[in-house]
Design an enzyme around this catalytic site. Structure first.
Site, short mmCIF file in Angstrom:
data_model
loop_
_atom_site.label_atom_id
_atom_site.label_comp_id
_atom_site.label_asym_id
_atom_site.label_seq_id
_atom_site.Cartn_x
_atom_site.Cartn_y
_atom_site.Cartn_z
N GLU A 163 0.86 -1.19 0.00
CA GLU A 163 0.00 0.00 0.00
C GLU A 163 0.89 1.23 0.00
O GLU A 163 1.79 1.36 0.82
CB GLU A 163 -0.91 -0.03 1.23
CG GLU A 163 -2.01 1.02 1.20
CD GLU A 163 -1.57 2.33 1.83
OE1 GLU A 163 -1.53 3.34 1.10
OE2 GLU A 163 -1.25 2.33 3.02
N LEU A 164 0.65 2.14 -0.97
CA LEU A 164 1.57 3.25 -1.21
C LEU A 164 0.93 4.62 -1.08
O LEU A 164 1.44 5.60 -1.61
CB LEU A 164 2.18 3.10 -2.61
CG LEU A 164 2.99 1.82 -2.83
CD1 LEU A 164 3.39 1.69 -4.29
CD2 LEU A 164 4.23 1.81 -1.95
N CYS A 190 -3.92 7.39 4.79
CA CYS A 190 -3.75 7.12 3.36
C CYS A 190 -5.07 7.17 2.61
O CYS A 190 -5.13 7.61 1.46
CB CYS A 190 -3.10 5.76 3.17
SG CYS A 190 -4.00 4.39 3.95
N GLU A 234 -0.10 13.92 -3.18
CA GLU A 234 -0.91 13.61 -2.00
C GLU A 234 -0.71 14.66 -0.92
O GLU A 234 0.42 14.97 -0.54
CB GLU A 234 -0.55 12.23 -1.46
CG GLU A 234 -1.35 11.84 -0.23
CD GLU A 234 -0.97 10.47 0.30
OE1 GLU A 234 -1.73 9.93 1.12
OE2 GLU A 234 0.10 9.94 -0.10
#
Length: 235
Positions: free
Chosen positions: A3-4, A36, A133
């Site tokens: 998961e990035l 996230c 992000e």
């Protein structure tokens, strides 16, 4: 499973706009915006845009930033001053290119990695905030003329962790959610994580799944046994 991170879209197509704005604010400010799968890009149909921005800004304004040990605090510090400063660099870049700060937009003075809850509008493609992000208490709100434009904007991202659609028209909301290029799509909620729900994204948000039956598969070695009949050639 890898998961990035993500830059999750939250699409508003209708419903109780004040309630939706409040839910969006709570989801965005949880853990000081350092999640996230929190909704970072909020995409709102024209007819609801002004009311949503007003409601979101009111909820952000009511948030209490401070010591997480204080029961009155609703937004604690960021993970480090470096993380806070990197987020501020994205906000400053957007503002220098014409983005509007509806509220916030500054680090908190004094000790600690605190930042004001911030609402940005008028973010455009030449700004870093469009594609990077925003990992902290900053929400970007976009305006969309119709559902197709909202979906196109939501999918114009290198990330694809999760996304949500909000409306009292459940059929339209579900149809729209299915059009999102994400690993997890929700209707009238955002970022729900439960043991039985597979968690993971697509594109730059990673691959594979944790939780649920798919998550169990990530830890299972599967063996193939193939038998060929030398007489008939059957397998």
């Amino acid at each position: 499973m890898l998961e990035l991170g993500g830059s999750d879209p939250l699409i508003v197509l209708g419903g109780d706009i004040d309630a939706v704005a409040n839910s969006a604010a709570q989801a965005r400010l949880s853990n000081a915006g350092q999640a996230c799968n929190s909704p970072k890009r909020m995409i709102v149909l024209d007819e609801f845009y002004d009311a949503f921005v007003d409601g979101l800004s009111a909820a952000f304004s009511a948030a209490v930033v401070g010591d997480p040990r204080d029961e009155a605090t609703t937004v604690g510090p960021m993970s480090s001053t470096q993380a806070r400063d990197e987020l501020m660099a994205l906000v400053d870049d957007a503002v220098s290119h014409g983005a509007r700060v509806v509220m916030g937009g500054h680090p908190r003075s004094g000790r600690g990695a605190f930042m004001e809850p911030t609402v940005l509008t008028d973010v455009t493609r030449e700004m870093r905030a469009w594609s990077e992000e925003l990992f902290g208490p900053v929400a970007v709100v976009y305006r969309a003329a119709n559902v197709d434009e909202a979906v196109a904007l939501a999918n114009e991202s290198d990330f694809g962790l999760s996304g949500s659609v909000w409306s009292d028209d459940l059929e339209l909301a579900e149809q729209t959610a299915r059009r999102l290029d994400v690993g997890m799509a929700y209707v009238n909620e955002h970022g729900t994580s439960l043991a039985g729900l597979p968690f993971g994204g697509v594109r730059r948000s990673g691959f594979g799944r944790e939780l649920g039956n798919y998550g169990v598969d990530e830890f299972v070695n599967k063996r193939l046994v193939r038998v060929s009949d030398p007489v008939t050639g059957a397998h």
